[in-house]
Design a protein around this motif. Structure first.
Motif, PDB file in Angstrom:
ATOM      1  N   THR A   1     -21.340 -35.535 -44.163  1.00  0.00           N
ATOM      2  CA  THR A   1     -20.508 -34.315 -44.292  1.00  0.00           C
ATOM      3  C   THR A   1     -21.327 -33.007 -43.829  1.00  0.00           C
ATOM      4  O   THR A   1     -20.699 -32.084 -43.394  1.00  0.00           O
ATOM      5  CB  THR A   1     -19.917 -33.938 -45.596  1.00  0.00           C
ATOM      6  OG1 THR A   1     -20.965 -34.046 -46.690  1.00  0.00           O
ATOM      7  CG2 THR A   1     -19.027 -35.151 -45.829  1.00  0.00           C
ATOM      8  N   VAL A   2     -22.499 -33.243 -43.638  1.00  0.00           N
ATOM      9  CA  VAL A   2     -23.443 -31.982 -43.342  1.00  0.00           C
ATOM     10  C   VAL A   2     -23.437 -31.840 -41.796  1.00  0.00           C
ATOM     11  O   VAL A   2     -23.567 -30.605 -41.500  1.00  0.00           O
ATOM     12  CB  VAL A   2     -24.707 -32.036 -44.064  1.00  0.00           C
ATOM     13  CG1 VAL A   2     -25.828 -31.054 -43.304  1.00  0.00           C
ATOM     14  CG2 VAL A   2     -25.063 -32.094 -45.226  1.00  0.00           C
ATOM     15  N   THR A   3     -22.986 -32.897 -41.073  1.00  0.00           N
ATOM     16  CA  THR A   3     -23.031 -33.058 -39.618  1.00  0.00           C
ATOM     17  C   THR A   3     -22.108 -33.413 -38.892  1.00  0.00           C
ATOM     18  O   THR A   3     -22.168 -33.655 -37.640  1.00  0.00           O
ATOM     19  CB  THR A   3     -24.224 -33.717 -39.197  1.00  0.00           C
ATOM     20  OG1 THR A   3     -24.121 -35.125 -39.575  1.00  0.00           O
ATOM     21  CG2 THR A   3     -25.701 -33.561 -40.044  1.00  0.00           C
ATOM     22  N   ILE A   4     -20.797 -33.386 -39.739  1.00  0.00           N
ATOM     23  CA  ILE A   4     -19.654 -33.799 -39.033  1.00  0.00           C
ATOM     24  C   ILE A   4     -19.289 -33.042 -37.575  1.00  0.00           C
ATOM     25  O   ILE A   4     -19.048 -33.573 -36.685  1.00  0.00           O
ATOM     26  CB  ILE A   4     -18.500 -33.627 -39.722  1.00  0.00           C
ATOM     27  CG1 ILE A   4     -18.352 -34.657 -40.923  1.00  0.00           C
ATOM     28  CG2 ILE A   4     -17.095 -33.825 -39.158  1.00  0.00           C
ATOM     29  CD1 ILE A   4     -17.416 -34.698 -41.982  1.00  0.00           C
ATOM     30  N   ASN A   5     -19.506 -31.655 -37.733  1.00  0.00           N
ATOM     31  CA  ASN A   5     -19.111 -30.699 -36.507  1.00  0.00           C
ATOM     32  C   ASN A   5     -20.180 -31.166 -35.450  1.00  0.00           C
ATOM     33  O   ASN A   5     -19.700 -31.415 -34.134  1.00  0.00           O
ATOM     34  CB  ASN A   5     -19.441 -29.393 -36.920  1.00  0.00           C
ATOM     35  CG  ASN A   5     -19.156 -28.361 -35.573  1.00  0.00           C
ATOM     36  OD1 ASN A   5     -19.795 -28.043 -35.036  1.00  0.00           O
ATOM     37  ND2 ASN A   5     -17.737 -28.254 -35.542  1.00  0.00           N
ATOM     38  N   PHE A   6     -21.396 -31.273 -35.754  1.00  0.00           N
ATOM     39  CA  PHE A   6     -22.229 -31.787 -34.466  1.00  0.00           C
ATOM     40  C   PHE A   6     -22.317 -32.930 -34.008  1.00  0.00           C
ATOM     41  O   PHE A   6     -22.153 -33.287 -32.841  1.00  0.00           O
ATOM     42  CB  PHE A   6     -23.825 -31.610 -35.212  1.00  0.00           C
ATOM     43  CG  PHE A   6     -24.888 -31.696 -34.135  1.00  0.00           C
ATOM     44  CD1 PHE A   6     -24.659 -31.323 -32.690  1.00  0.00           C
ATOM     45  CD2 PHE A   6     -26.257 -31.876 -34.582  1.00  0.00           C
ATOM     46  CE1 PHE A   6     -25.708 -31.348 -31.892  1.00  0.00           C
ATOM     47  CE2 PHE A   6     -27.334 -31.687 -33.435  1.00  0.00           C
ATOM     48  CZ  PHE A   6     -27.055 -31.430 -32.235  1.00  0.00           C
TER      49      PHE A   6
END
Length: 279
Positions: free
Chosen positions: A31-36
């Motif tokens: 969830t920390v990196t979903i966007n990336f």
């Protein structure tokens, strides 16, 4: 062992097929990196879909040509979602990528990763410590060495994970990508070392996670798991080196990096420097 020229041709064809077909590679990811992860998948020519519910994982296993599972930030629902999704992928014969983030930390994470042994992921992507720890957890590497996992960080060099990576690849019949200063990719017969990248990759959140997502994009089109994993690693090393030459800090690097992923041509990806040797 595959010849370097033939492998480069496979990488180029995979990269071109991704640009031409825009494959969707859904993810259940950190969830920390979903966007990336999503932005990187789109930048290389793929399409992204992020889910976390059990029925949605099964639906995406059926809908997409490949899927990415990252165990970075686990939610209680993942104890149901991840096994159901992995079983659906296996039943459908779909390629999938596993990122065993922080393997060995916590009972639930250990149980889930142990359970994936039967499903045999197509590509495993992790840092050196994670690859060693997963090989030990699955009992496939003999004396694979002691893992030194520290959260999401690796405390070990890529070469220390060579034996574990080869053993994992031979067990799964797929490929393993070990991220580091020089990345190692193997299918258990061939070991490839890909050069380039940037020191800024260690200073932004999600460079490894997004690489796993991009592995899944290429797995949807590549002729072999090795070609898919190398295509992803090569485009990352190419884009990282080009982005670093244009910026001087991590924040601007992330933007420049996505731009370079977008600009990379199949020919440039295949031509990124790499060495091939027998496993």
């Amino acid at each position: 062992m595959i010849e370097k020229t033939k492998l480069a041709e496979q990488v180029e064809r995979a990269a071109r097929a991704v640009r031409e077909t825009n494959p969707m590679a859904p993810s259940i990811t950190n969830t920390v990196t979903i966007n990336f992860v999503a932005n990187a998948q789109i930048a290389v020519g793929g399409s992204a879909a992020m889910v976390y519910l059990p029925d949605e994982g099964e639906a995406m296993a059926a809908a997409g040509p490949a899927l990415y599972i990252n165990v970075g930030t686990l939610l209680p629902i993942y104890e149901e979602t991840l096994p159901r999704t992995a079983r659906a992928l296996a039943a459908a014969g779909k390629p999938w990528v596993l990122d065993p983030v922080a393997v060995g930390i916590g009972e639930m994470r250990t149980k889930l990763l142990a359970g994936f042994k039967e499903q045999k992921p197509t590509i495993i992507r992790g840092n050196a410590s994670e690859v060693i720890a997963l090989a030990n957890l699955w009992g496939v590497a003999g004396d694979g060495g002691e893992s030194q996992v520290r959260g999401v960080d690796s405390t070990q060099a890529v070469d220390e994970a060579r034996e574990a990576a080869v053993a994992l690849a031979r067990y799964t019949g797929g490929a393993v990508a070990v991220s580091g200063v020089v990345d190692l990719v193997t299918d258990g017969e061939t070991v490839v070392k890909s050069h380039g990248g940037s020191h800024f990759m260690a200073e932004i959140t999600g460079s490894g996670c997004s690489l796993g997502g991009v592995c899944a994009v290429y797995a949807a089109c590549a002729e072999t798991p090795l070609a898919a994993a190398l295509a992803a690693v090569n485009v990352y090393n190419l884009a990282g080196a080009l982005a670093e030459a244009k910026v001087g800090a991590p924040g601007s690097f992330q933007v420049a990096f996505l731009d370079e992923l977008y600009r990379a041509t199949p020919e440039e990806i295949a031509a990124n420097p790499f060495d091939v040797e027998e496993a």
